[in-house]
Design a protein around this motif. Structure first.
Motif, PDB file in Angstrom:
ATOM      1  N   MET A   1       0.837  -1.203   0.009  1.00  0.00           N
ATOM      2  CA  MET A   1      -0.197  -0.046  -0.049  1.00  0.00           C
ATOM      3  C   MET A   1       0.712   1.248   0.119  1.00  0.00           C
ATOM      4  SD  MET A   1      -1.413   0.084   4.005  1.00  0.00           S
ATOM      5  CE  MET A   1      -1.892   1.906   4.150  1.00  0.00           C
ATOM      6  N   ASN A   2       2.057   1.024   0.168  1.00  0.00           N
ATOM      7  CA  ASN A   2       2.947   2.283   0.467  1.00  0.00           C
ATOM      8  C   ASN A   2       3.638   2.799  -0.833  1.00  0.00           C
ATOM      9  OD1 ASN A   2       1.808   2.440   2.956  1.00  0.00           O
ATOM     10  ND2 ASN A   2       3.699   1.164   3.780  1.00  0.00           N
ATOM     11  N   MET A  77       4.985  13.857  -3.831  1.00  0.00           N
ATOM     12  CA  MET A  77       4.364  14.059  -2.541  1.00  0.00           C
ATOM     13  C   MET A  77       3.746  12.743  -2.076  1.00  0.00           C
ATOM     14  SD  MET A  77       1.785  17.401  -3.426  1.00  0.00           S
ATOM     15  CE  MET A  77       0.817  17.347  -1.868  1.00  0.00           C
ATOM     16  N   MET A  78       3.368  11.880  -2.900  1.00  0.00           N
ATOM     17  CA  MET A  78       2.923  10.309  -2.489  1.00  0.00           C
ATOM     18  C   MET A  78       3.831   9.830  -2.187  1.00  0.00           C
ATOM     19  SD  MET A  78      -0.311  10.908  -2.370  1.00  0.00           S
ATOM     20  CE  MET A  78      -0.428   9.229  -1.483  1.00  0.00           C
ATOM     21  N   THR A  79       5.277   9.831  -2.295  1.00  0.00           N
ATOM     22  CA  THR A  79       6.224   9.130  -1.897  1.00  0.00           C
ATOM     23  C   THR A  79       6.611   9.371  -0.574  1.00  0.00           C
ATOM     24  OG1 THR A  79       7.417   8.972  -4.356  1.00  0.00           O
ATOM     25  CG2 THR A  79       8.522   8.583  -2.353  1.00  0.00           C
ATOM     26  N   ALA A 105       3.892  17.886   3.024  1.00  0.00           N
ATOM     27  CA  ALA A 105       4.439  17.600   1.448  1.00  0.00           C
ATOM     28  C   ALA A 105       3.431  18.806   0.672  1.00  0.00           C
ATOM     29  CB  ALA A 105       3.846  16.459   0.917  1.00  0.00           C
ATOM     30  N   GLY A 106       2.452  19.115   0.952  1.00  0.00           N
ATOM     31  CA  GLY A 106       1.526  20.035   0.367  1.00  0.00           C
ATOM     32  C   GLY A 106       2.231  21.377   0.478  1.00  0.00           C
ATOM     33  N   ILE A 138      -5.231   8.812  -2.809  1.00  0.00           N
ATOM     34  CA  ILE A 138      -5.595   9.184  -1.478  1.00  0.00           C
ATOM     35  C   ILE A 138      -6.846   8.577  -0.768  1.00  0.00           C
ATOM     36  CG2 ILE A 138      -6.022  11.005   0.331  1.00  0.00           C
ATOM     37  CD1 ILE A 138      -4.163  12.747  -1.520  1.00  0.00           C
ATOM     38  N   LYS A 139      -7.849   8.650  -1.306  1.00  0.00           N
ATOM     39  CA  LYS A 139      -9.076   8.023  -0.912  1.00  0.00           C
ATOM     40  C   LYS A 139      -8.665   6.312  -0.624  1.00  0.00           C
ATOM     41  CE  LYS A 139     -12.339  10.893  -2.840  1.00  0.00           C
ATOM     42  NZ  LYS A 139     -13.534  10.916  -4.115  1.00  0.00           N
ATOM     43  N   GLN A 140      -7.836   5.594  -1.560  1.00  0.00           N
ATOM     44  CA  GLN A 140      -7.402   4.309  -1.532  1.00  0.00           C
ATOM     45  C   GLN A 140      -6.659   3.878  -0.223  1.00  0.00           C
ATOM     46  OE1 GLN A 140      -8.690   2.114  -3.326  1.00  0.00           O
ATOM     47  NE2 GLN A 140      -7.656   0.253  -2.307  1.00  0.00           N
ATOM     48  N   LEU A 141      -5.681   5.026  -0.065  1.00  0.00           N
ATOM     49  CA  LEU A 141      -4.940   4.972   1.036  1.00  0.00           C
ATOM     50  C   LEU A 141      -5.610   4.665   2.614  1.00  0.00           C
ATOM     51  CD1 LEU A 141      -1.768   7.100   1.162  1.00  0.00           C
ATOM     52  CD2 LEU A 141      -1.943   4.614   0.928  1.00  0.00           C
TER      53      LEU A 141
END
Lengths: 205, 205
Positions: A1-2, A77-79, A105-106, A138-141
């Protein structure tokens, strides 16, 4: 998931990696100075010394170039978020770290480099496919963290999963979407703590 | 608790009600056409046929005139919210209705009349005293509803009251602050429902 996904859009025309990279780098430079909205493909062509037609061989539109720049930011950002949450000991802690990492991150990417902000704004207003993919990720995470917490007994299981996930996404959204984040920067760090607390209370079994 | 407060700032100079009203009405008209940011007190003076010095007898600045207009909007909004929640049978229902009424009042007032939007934006950016008073009033309403729900046994009592109230305010803020609401209009109605649900789950004893 990461694992952070790549949001790079489909390529068009000759896949000459060097030329594409050259165009993207020049565009990043140009957008930084003159703004994304005010720059045309003609301006870019002139600045790089290519013909407009040659640029169109590689990118279908100015947005397609912007998408590559934007995708790069979103992947970074996702990393960062993925790394922040990877070794969290519990689902609760993972959710807390995710919220904090998203805010950081943002803030880092979009607001320490204000010049690229109007690409972010254009991307979020669209919204561009890269931004939609980012929001879905993000929703999935969030969904994965909820499932993990339900399995471990940390979280309640009565509320439908998608309802819970969507509501939590809505709580995070003002700190994820750059159009909203720009109006919340001064309270974003505290908000991440306070809102994580509220969300975790809402998840209590 | 449901009485809407008035956010009208202190008057200055001769309290000639008619002249003040005349200036405010002319300013509203002028701001609607040309925008708040682009209008100067000189423009207003010319449009009304008063001298600039005469206007300054009644209002210390352009913002002071904008504040009266803004205060009028905020008072209308708080009255609408007060009416919506006045006969709610439980604290939970009061919170749900408050969220829904805030979204509706915000959308109606600021976005059905887009022309006055840049006063709202200036007021929220400042933030002007009227906006700060409005936000405080909303926080106060939230606190009263939590206390009511704690007293009736509907809500948990472990979390410090101010922590709970601030977190709930942060959840509502994107739908209260016009700078944020403009980017959330299409999902605001659904968000009010989903987020009320999440907040009420977080308040469960």
């Amino acid at each position: 998931m990461n694992k952070a996904p790549s949001f790079v859009p489909q390529e068009r025309g000759p896949s000459d990696h060097d030329v594409r990279t050259q165009i993207v780098e020049a565009a990043t430079e140009h957008f930084s100075h003159f703004g994304y909205e005010k720059t045309t493909v003609s301006d870019l062509a002139k600045a790089i010394g290519f013909s407009k037609a040659y640029i169109y061989k590689f990118f279908g539109s100015k947005q397609a170039i912007g998408e590559v720049i934007c995708s790069g930011c979103l992947t970074t950002m996702m990393t960062a978020v993925g790394e922040a949450i990877s070794d969290a000991p519990t689902a609760s802690e993972r959710l807390r770290r995710m919220f904090r990492a998203l805010v950081k991150a943002g803030s880092d990417l979009f607001f320490h480099d204000r010049k690229l902000y109007d690409i972010a704004a254009a991307a979020a207003s669209g919204p561009w496919p890269s931004v939609q993919a980012y929001e879905e990720h993000i929703k999935q995470l969030i969904t994965e963290i909820i499932v993990e917490g339900r399995d471990s007994g940390e979280f309640e299981r009565k509320t439908p999963l998608d309802e819970t996930a969507n509501a939590i996404y809505l709580v995070m959204r003002p700190y994820v979407n750059p159009l909203l984040l720009q109006h919340s920067l001064d309270l974003a760090a505290e908000a991440a703590t306070r809102l994580s607390g509220l969300v975790l209370r809402s998840l209590a079994p």
